[in-house]
Scaffold this active site. Sequence first.
Site: not given
Ligand code: FPP
Length: 257
Positions: A21, A38, A132
Amino acid sequence: MELKDKIDRNKLPQHVAVIMDGNGRWAKKKGNQRIFGHQNGVKAVRETVEAAAELGIKFLTLYAFSTENWKRPQNEVNALMHLLISTLNTEIKTLQDNNVRLLAIGDLDSLPANVHKQLNNTIELTASNTGLSLVLALSYSGRWELLHAIKNIVQLACEGKITPEQLNDETFYQYMQSSFMPYPELLIRTSGEYRISNFLLWQIAYTELYFTPILWPDFRKEHFFEAILDFQKRERRFGKTSDQLVSEVTPNANNNS
Ligand code: FPP
């Protein structure tokens, strides 16, 4: 002494789950669009996978896209789907180099066809890796998984193939999509939020929770090792008392049995 060397290899969690997050906030702090966060989260994914593989952890589950994430603005959803495809493609080498097998949980049929295809392709390519198991939770939520299991059980009950007496904690879990892995022993959430956000609800009943203020794109191996060290300091009682645990480890000296 490096952090990694302080970790007791005999007391590793078998399964670590992560709520990644803080990507959006990280990007905003830098005056950028959310997708920039992201994109930068991919490095944190790589570091975390490598750290878990180096330690010899068996299962790592990453909450990459929740059922609720479909409600985000369409351009963010599209960008995330695009990022998934490109990351799965570019990270195959990291997975192979680290002997990592990729798996996925969630409503995978709801993913766009090109994401599903790339996912299946990477799963097949890494299927014989023995280190893993990296499990991506995609279009996943704990309630979705529970409902899915319950619907299967009700169907079987209607067909007379299962009775209420046959259900207990263990047999129920066999109907869940993630039953191929043990329950997580440690759940890490980044970004300073103290929530579960519909992740692995059944499985985390006795999971140790670890919250860190680090935003996901800044998360590195050292942060993962810190979480493992913190886990190793916890006393896991599973409803028992501290004294009971001590007597289980150190049996009474007068007890000859
Ligand atoms: C949460 O941050 C993150 C996500 C919903 C997406 C996670 C995706 C990645 C890390 C990209 C690639 C992943 C893989 C496994 C290939 P948020 O957008 O909710 O952040 P915020 O709370 O600050 O708004």
